[in-house]
Design an enzyme around this catalytic site. Structure first.
Site, PDB file in Angstrom:
ATOM      1  N   GLY A  24      -9.803   4.542  -1.897  1.00  9.98           N
ATOM      2  CA  GLY A  24      -8.831   3.482  -1.653  1.00  9.98           C
ATOM      3  C   GLY A  24      -7.668   3.978  -0.810  1.00  9.98           C
ATOM      4  O   GLY A  24      -7.376   3.433   0.225  1.00  9.98           O
ATOM      5  N   PHE A  25      -7.005   5.026  -1.290  1.00 15.50           N
ATOM      6  CA  PHE A  25      -5.893   5.653  -0.573  1.00 15.50           C
ATOM      7  C   PHE A  25      -4.766   4.677  -0.257  1.00 15.50           C
ATOM      8  O   PHE A  25      -4.007   4.878   0.682  1.00 15.50           O
ATOM      9  CB  PHE A  25      -6.392   6.322   0.717  1.00 15.50           C
ATOM     10  CG  PHE A  25      -7.594   7.197   0.514  1.00 15.50           C
ATOM     11  CD1 PHE A  25      -7.516   8.307  -0.309  1.00 15.50           C
ATOM     12  CD2 PHE A  25      -8.802   6.899   1.109  1.00 15.50           C
ATOM     13  CE1 PHE A  25      -8.629   9.116  -0.515  1.00 15.50           C
ATOM     14  CE2 PHE A  25      -9.913   7.699   0.901  1.00 15.50           C
ATOM     15  CZ  PHE A  25      -9.826   8.816   0.087  1.00 15.50           C
ATOM     16  N   ILE A  63     -10.804   5.152  -8.659  1.00 17.17           N
ATOM     17  CA  ILE A  63     -11.086   5.078  -7.221  1.00 17.17           C
ATOM     18  C   ILE A  63     -11.674   6.388  -6.699  1.00 17.17           C
ATOM     19  O   ILE A  63     -11.560   6.718  -5.527  1.00 17.17           O
ATOM     20  CB  ILE A  63      -9.831   4.672  -6.424  1.00 17.17           C
ATOM     21  CG1 ILE A  63      -8.668   5.655  -6.656  1.00 17.17           C
ATOM     22  CG2 ILE A  63      -9.398   3.276  -6.814  1.00 17.17           C
ATOM     23  CD1 ILE A  63      -7.463   5.379  -5.743  1.00 17.17           C
ATOM     24  N   GLY A 122      -2.205  12.192  -7.528  1.00 14.86           N
ATOM     25  CA  GLY A 122      -3.100  11.648  -6.496  1.00 14.86           C
ATOM     26  C   GLY A 122      -2.549  11.770  -5.091  1.00 14.86           C
ATOM     27  O   GLY A 122      -3.304  11.774  -4.128  1.00 14.86           O
ATOM     28  N   GLU A 123      -1.236  11.824  -4.960  1.00 12.10           N
ATOM     29  CA  GLU A 123      -0.636  11.888  -3.633  1.00 12.10           C
ATOM     30  C   GLU A 123       0.071  13.211  -3.365  1.00 12.10           C
ATOM     31  O   GLU A 123       0.364  13.539  -2.218  1.00 12.10           O
ATOM     32  CB  GLU A 123       0.357  10.725  -3.467  1.00 12.10           C
ATOM     33  CG  GLU A 123      -0.342   9.382  -3.348  1.00 12.10           C
ATOM     34  CD  GLU A 123       0.533   8.209  -3.759  1.00 12.10           C
ATOM     35  OE1 GLU A 123       1.008   8.195  -4.919  1.00 12.10           O
ATOM     36  OE2 GLU A 123       0.750   7.316  -2.939  1.00 12.10           O
TER      37      GLU A 123
END
Lengths: 328, 758
Positions: B256-257, B483, B718-719
């Protein structure tokens, strides 16, 4: 994708005749380029003649010490062939620097020669493109043209030929064998296979309607050392910004034989007679290489994003020549 | 309808696995055997028709004529939908919504008017029996447009610049502390550098796709989304249907990002056509269409000014961002926001300004704010270190703040210095070439670079349900999505630990709007928020089990003190007595027991500055002639709270670091300034790093637990991996060559002119 009909070719002559019989027919082999373009309706054949099963998958020695490469030999097989790797290493290097392993497994020798340009304006049916729709204009001029031509282009088209393999074959003086729809065979030097765009960029090669490539023959390997160097934006799976296929023979400190071809710079694999002339019988060394690089690019034009390629190509040529003659 | 997706660990797999263990993904076998169904793949009761979107070939103007007759006659075609016959939808409305949440809930009409707002905006949907027939017919539609001049230059000198009312996620547009201009102007050492960062495209492997099916006035959509609630809300507004009549199903997502947070045209098109036809319809965007229709990172110019004394103490930090936005809908990436918390300095200014372009809107692309902002700030810090003759790590340590320098509150935890020190040791930072361009190996120039990582730690409110049946089987349910991050696995781990049962006793059901609502996967908050909800649900369930065990007439533990409940090894121990959950449940609750738990933002969400930190180290090699820059190795050291699963966490961080390599060296979506279209709109021309570009990436964790953010002590990751990663690579390129490129990506054409011809 337009609806199309399909037939599997039963023989060489039959294949050529089948394509010649219908103006919108095309050959299909690996399909790695054609299918993508059909989905985008850049290519819109109404009939496909599948030649992938024709008996053209052999690599054989020729009587004069060269190689006869069947048109359907996959790129991966050609790159891995022991004779190619030992006698024509630049061809193997060029093949392995192109595409991905999956594509190389599928792509044929003849298909590689005839692949279409990656110009993003050609690949976008919504954009003007003289190659796709003659007379509609060239969107790459004045647009994003970082990957475009600096040699051999025209007002009508600045697209480059994307093949690595063809650049290596050009340096090797390969010959292209074909069969015509009436069954006659002919042979043309690889340098005469592709056309420069001029006013007719939609005409990309000198093959007649239905004329099918059956083989590529390589003459005996030229004396000297060989190298294929590809410069690109990432380490794999990227088209050449500039590539160099070079063969150089040095004796007693002088260049006896030089073959120079470049990729990523022109609408066709670009053999540089200018560079070869500048090297002939000169002392091997940086001064000669610089002169050759300047000669090769003397007619180069780079408007817009692509301007950097001129200096990049010179650097690539000088460096390739130096790398080929480490102990000059 | 498909059966409900259930993900469960293979029986007997890692039975002792708990929070913090490197457990294999419990959905891994489903994925590698092709049994995990993605957005376009779900099989539903009735065979769906296939839709294909036709996009506009102009970027601004209106449709004068649209001739669909030939398309309608084409084989297999069932419906050609354009603005002339599409169901009525609400107006799109103003460029800025009143509140941040309304960005997600507003109506997003498609095929609703003759106006064209961006290139490749849908102008028609063709629905046919097969995808190929629909695609072919779409090409038969004839359009005539009136083209209007548009703005397509994100750095046009004469562009009208405006100040947005807020940035993305609701941060203040500007911040000003002390006297920035005054302090900067008298600073003994000054850096004033401008950086250009390009449009970028997310390019998840799975294209956006949806299958829509109506049953009466109820709609079910199988799709690929990070946040099912957003799709449900957006569709409800667009279709004028109550949200409770819409079910969104998204059990597996192929990346997804940030590109799958919000409603996109394929889903609306599928829903509209399915309603008109009273037949299920599936629509996917093509790869090419994704570039214009599924979000991008805006293009920016960022000016960073740093004032320091000669010892390297910062006296002034300024970060001014000028970014592109869409004329019709504002998106202001918060690229200067990380600068508000990273380094101490008494005088500070951050600003965000926008230029309107006739493109689609920008969206949230992995680490919005940090990914682009740290490319600028962390290169500027490197420039300052060189100017001062200081080691970049020493400079950063010298400016380590005691408290959040702008909010004035303490950090919940901050271990940036530890990350830098541990990383320097592991990486061999002491071997860094001190003078740029001084180390050569064969034809390669070698350089080292580093940069700090910071990423806000957020909590997204939501809830989860945990149930246990009489066989001791536990089911975890939430509308949370996985995701590709590992959500299924970590939620199973949390439940297994909290309930004291083996991992293979846990089933996890996600990605369905009928399940308890969460904030989904976004902002790196998915793991901590949903795990917190599961944790709390488990605590509530334990309470329920213990109470029943202590009081139920049939309980062997009857009369024990429920307060002293201990759950372990699949059994409940109350005081001195113990009973397996299976036997216990069979007696006291043959129907099973369930409980819900939630995650809410507590007081500490406001009273502490919460971030995850890290340090990136990169070694690159640059060809002396061509300027080709290649990564040799990279190390990321992270302090991100308690790591719930080191295996999936490591994958997340490596993936983020690879994004940093892409941003530094190759990724750019090129906007044609005449036609207004994204030129390089496929994966052959838009370069992301491939295997050959990523030889060696390593990840380490600095142990950390943070009790301020959530009861698990975890932070989002995640980031974090792509925060600062690109700057480390860019700084390494500078160290290798002595050529400072401030125009990203750092492609060879920007490097080699600065290298002496070989």
């Amino acid at each position: 994708m337009r609806p199309f009909t399909y037939e599997r070719a039963t023989g060489l002559r039959e294949a050529a005749a089948a394509v010649a019989a219908r103006p919108d027919a095309k050959f299909i082999a690996g399909g790695t380029n054609l299918l993508d373009l059909m989905k985008l309706e850049i290519e819109r054949p109404t009939h496909l003649v599948d030649i992938s099963r024709l008996p053209l998958r052999r690599i054989e020695e020729t009587s004069d010490g060269g190689l006869h490469i069947g048109a359907q030999v996959p790129n991966s097989d050609l790159a891995a062939d022991a004779r190619v790797r030992t006698r024509y290493p630049l061809l193997s290097q060029a093949l392995l620097s192109g595409a991905s392993a999956q594509l190389r497994n599928k792509a044929s020798t003849a298909g590689n020669l005839l692949q279409r340009t990656r110009c993003p304006y050609f690949q976008d049916a919504g954009m003007p493109c003289n190659k796709r729709v003659p007379g509609s204009g060239c969107a790459a001029r004045g647009g994003y043209n970082r990957a475009h031509a600096i040699l051999g282009a025209s007002e009508a088209c600045i697209a480059v030929h994307p093949s690595d393999m063809a650049v290596a074959m050009t340096a090797l003086d390969a010959r292209v064998e074909t069969i015509l729809p009436d069954g006659r065979a002919r042979t043309l030097p690889i340098g005469e296979l592709h056309r420069l765009p001029g006013d007719t960029p939609h005409l990309e090669n000198n093959l007649a309607a239905g004329e099918m490539i059956t083989a590529v023959t390589l003459p005996p390997p030229p004396p000297g050392r060989q190298l294929y160097r590809k410069i690109r934006d990432r380490a794999s799976y990227a088209f050449a910004l500039v590539s160099v296929a070079a063969v150089v023979e040095v004796a007693s400190g002088r260049i006896r034989n030089a073959r120079i071809a470049m990729g990523g710079v022109a609408p066709k694999p670009w053999r540089s007679a200018e560079a070869e002339g500048a090297l002939a019988d000169r002392a091997a060394g940086d001064r000669s290489y610089a002169a050759a690089a300047d000669a090769a690019l003397s007619d180069a034009r780079g408007d817009g994003h692509v301007a950097f390629k001129i200096e990049l190509a010179k650097r690539a040529l000088r460096r390739s020549l130096a790398d080929l003659t480490p102990d000059r | 309808m498909t059966s409900d997706p259930i993900v469960q660990a293979t029986a007997g797999a890692a039975p002792g696995a708990r929070i913090g263990q490197p457990v294999d993904r419990i959905d891994g076998i489903l994925k590698v055997t092709g049994r995990a169904t993605y957005g376009y793949e779900h099989r539903i009761g009735r065979a769906p028709a296939h839709g294909c979107i036709l996009g506009a070939s102009i970027a601004r103007g209106r449709i004068l004529e649209i001739d669909v007759r030939e398309a309608e006659r084409a084989p297999g075609v069932i419906l050609v939908m354009t603005h002339r016959n599409a169901p009525d939808q609400p107006e799109f409305g103003a460029a800025v919504t009143a509140t941040v949440p309304e960005v997600f809930t507003r109506a997003r009409p498609v095929l609703a008017s003759e106006r064209v707002r961006y290139h490749d905006e849908p102008v028609a949907l063709v629905v046919a029996e097969s995808f190929e027939e629909a695609r072919h017919a779409a090409r038969l539609i004839r359009l005539r447009y009136e083209t209007e001049p548009g703005a397509f230059d994100p750095v046009a000198p004469d562009a009208e610049i405006y100040r947005p009312g807020r940035t993305n996620a609701g941060f203040p547009t500007d911040s000003e502390h002390g006297d920035f201009e005054g302090a900067f102007s008298v600073a003994p050492v000054q850096i004033d550098a401008s950086y250009r960062t390009p449009f970028e495209s997310h390019n998840p492997m799975e294209p956006h796709a949806a299958i829509a099916e109506w049953e009466g006035d109820r709609l079910t959509v199988h799709t690929a989304t990070q946040t099912v609630a957003n799709i449900q809300a957006g569709l409800a507004s667009t279709l004028r249907v109550p949200p409770e009549n819409i079910r969104i199903v998204s059990p597996f997502i192929g990346g997804g990002f940030g590109a799958k947070l919000i409603l996109h045209p394929e889903t609306i098109c599928a829903a509209l056509a399915a309603r008109v036809l009273n037949r299920p319809v599936k629509v996917a965007l093509t790869r090419q269409q994704m570039f214009a229709n599924a979000g991008h990172r805006p293009a920016m110019r960022q000016r960073v000014r740093l004032g320091a004394d000669r010892d390297g103490r910062l006296t002034a930090i300024g970060h001014e961002v000028l970014a592109s936005t869409a004329r019709f809908e504002e998106f202001a990436e918060q690229s200067a926001v990380p600068t508000r918390a990273l380094y101490a300095a008494p005088n500070r200014r951050t600003t965000h300004r926008l230029i309107r372009l006739d493109t689609n809107r920008g969206e949230w692309m992995r680490a919005p704010g940090e990914a682009s902002g740290l490319l600028a700030l962390e290169c500027a810090i490197d420039e300052l270190a060189e100017r001062l003759g200081l080691d970049p790590i020493a400079l950063r340590i010298r400016n380590e703040p005691e408290r959040d320098p702008e909010l004035g509150v303490p950090f919940s935890s901050r271990n940036l210095v530890a990350c830098m020190r541990v990383g320097a040791e592991r990486f061999g930072w002491r071997d860094r070439p001190l003078r740029p361009g001084s180390r050569r190996e064969g034809r390669w120039l070698i350089g080292y670079g580093m940069a700090a990582a910071i990423r806000g730690n957020y909590l997204g409110p939501g809830s989860a349900r945990v149930a246990i049946d009489a066989a001791g089987q536990v089911t975890v349910q939430a509308d949370m999505t996985d995701i590709g991050t590992g959500t299924y696995t970590i939620l199973a781990q949390v439940a297994a630990e909290r309930l004291g049962v083996p991992l293979d006793a846990i089933r996890v059901m996600l990605g369905d709007s009928r399940l308890p609502r969460t904030a989904g996967s976004g902002g790196s908050w998915g793991a901590t928020s949903s795990a917190t909800a599961v944790h709390n649900a488990c605590l509530a369930l334990r309470q329920r089990i213990a109470t029943a065990a202590a009081s139920h007439a049939a309980s062997p533990l009857r009369g024990s003190n429920a307060i002293e409940a201990h759950f372990a090894d699949g059994a409940l121990r109350l005081g001195a007595r113990s009973e397996s959950l299976e036997r216990l449940l069979a007696r006291i609750a043959p129907e099973g027991l369930a409980a819900e738990g939630s995650a809410v933002r507590g007081e500490t969400y406001r009273t502490y500055s919460q971030h995850a930190f890290g340090a990136h180290f990169a070694e690159v090699a640059v060809d002396i002639d061509s300027g080709e820059a290649r990564l040799r190795r990279m190390l990321g050291v992270f302090a991100a709270g308690r790591i719930l699963n080191p295996k999936t966490a490591r994958s997340q961080l490596i993936g983020g670091m690879v994004w940093g390599v892409g941003a530094a060296l190759m990724e750019e979506t090129v906007l044609d300034r005449r036609h207004g279209h994204f030129v390089n709109h496929d994966l052959a021309e838009y370069h992301v790093p491939v295997h050959a570009d990523i030889p060696d990436v390593d990840v380490m964790f600095v142990p950390e637990e943070d009790d301020k953010g959530n009861p698990l002590g975890a932070k989002g990751i995640g980031e974090l991996g792509n925060c600062g990663a690109g700057a480390a690579v860019a700084n390494a390129v500078y160290n290798a060559t002595g050529v400072r490129v401030r125009d990203f990506p750092i492609t060879l054409d920007k490097i080699f002119p600065g290298l002496a011809a070989g």
